[in-house]
Design an enzyme around this catalytic site. Sequence first.
Site, mmCIF file in Angstrom:
data_model
loop_
_atom_site.group_PDB
_atom_site.id
_atom_site.type_symbol
_atom_site.label_atom_id
_atom_site.label_comp_id
_atom_site.label_asym_id
_atom_site.label_seq_id
_atom_site.Cartn_x
_atom_site.Cartn_y
_atom_site.Cartn_z
ATOM 1 C CB ALA A 7 7.464 153.780 41.558
ATOM 2 C CB SER A 63 -0.788 150.056 30.596
ATOM 3 O OG SER A 63 -2.058 149.647 30.413
ATOM 4 C CE LYS A 89 4.927 160.696 58.518
ATOM 5 N NZ LYS A 89 4.905 159.302 57.535
ATOM 6 C CG LEU A 135 3.923 148.832 45.154
ATOM 7 C CD1 LEU A 135 2.273 149.044 44.937
ATOM 8 C CD2 LEU A 135 3.984 148.809 46.709
#
Length: 536
Positions: free
Chosen positions: A38, A62, A101, A356
């Site tokens: 992301a 981080s 896919k 998220l």
Amino acid sequence: MADTATLFNRHIAARPAQGSTDRPPPVRHVCVVGGGTAGWMTALMLATSAYGPRLQVTVLESPQVGIIGVGEGSTPWLRGFFEGLGIEESEWMPACNATYKSGITFKGWSTRPGFESYFHPFASMLDNLTMHQFVDNVHERLGGADVHAHPDRFFVAAALARQARAPRAPAHFPFDVWYGYHFDATLLGQFLARKATALGVRHLQGHMRQAVLDEAGDIDHLQLDDGSALSADFFVDCTGFSSLLIGQALQTPFISYAENLFNDAAIAIPTPHEGPIESQTVSTALGHGWAWQIPLTTRCGNGYVYSSAHCTADQAETELRRHLGLLDADVPARHLKMRVGRMAQQWHRNCVAVGLSQGFIEPLEATALLFVQRTAAMLVEVLERGDLGPAARAAFNDTMKQRFEHTRDYIVAHYKTNSRTDTDYWRDNAENLHLSESLQGVLMTWLSRKPLIAGLQAGRFGQGYPVVSWYALLAGMGIFPDADELQPPSPHQARHDLAAVDDFVRRSALNFPDHRELLGHIPPRHRGSTLQLYLW
């Protein structure tokens, strides 16, 4: 009919903007907090915006925080992302152990005879020649005629997946298939990071201790563990479920979808993978959720998405190990908790949440990366327009709300239409009454044996997914009159020559190569005409 060229063009419009603009950027410095897919996808799209190097982009990552790293399937939109950047599949796919896919197989979601499994295809130009037969037969079966209406028979993508063929034909076969990918999420994030830093994105290793707000309530700067401060004009929250900026610092409310999406936990167990590579994700219904199987070039990604209200983590792990034949194997399992829902605002003050941190709808249709891509593209578009005012924020948030709710409805439909009765989990899903008006409109129209097409095209219900997806889902689950209610078809009801459909699908599939062989020698993309499909 709405042709896919329109949808394809919208998709291309969502890629990073090309060219440049003489206008100064509305902000000079954007700080992306959090790496992973992301964070680095957003940074890359910002770096390739019309402002180019005049827009400073910093990614604060981080070293103390890992990434989720199990979202390893995509929708076809990812293809356009790489094509828009001019990145060939032969470069990024081997670097990420990626495979192609063609769609998703659903096993065991339905117990209706003849419909225990079905394939949800991605679109193909070849579907133009079989879609009418499929939809006509669906309507005839809904009306009580005993005609074949299972989707697998009508779509080339289903044949490609079953035969372990790649959905990329050679250049001399001028019919495209709109495909997605499977990939190693950790490696994809690292690949995007290399591309972004090569374009001048600043990569700062550091752990954020606190986001400091100014008097107006905007984020002023970030306080890091080493005592330094990181200032920027605008911030992008890619801190995962923690939502350190949009949630914790700016106190944006979270809207849960738990009342109609029960799954809130997952387990992941990789296994070795050799031999043929089917170009599909497989979703298999288990007792308290569903198991995924995602083939990469070097391993198979496996996992179990389940409801912790219906079973414990230990019970779920045992069930997954039994499903994989690993009950006695010393293979570690990774447990994850999921927060399913969305932020009330994706853009709050001087912060946009991506990934998220903005929300999450369980991974059934591999939409997580699609939300990242769409949100980042919208952010780039807003910055290029230069309007960061209240009206722009409101429009942004309303669009994201609609996208989340439309996607939620489509996912909920899978659970609502299941016919399993073996556990409380499946019975609770089938009895769930917390359905949006839009989803109720889809289901009521189908159950009243009326065509969906008019309502979907008019926007009365079922937005966010094309007609073919709704038909594949509801027909694939066998939502038809019971067998004893069906009557032999009249000549008109049985008007389509299914042997000709079978022959067409079989011969079309012969033009596509073996999946594993193609992955060893991926050719450049053919730069032909725009994809022309009809998705109704």
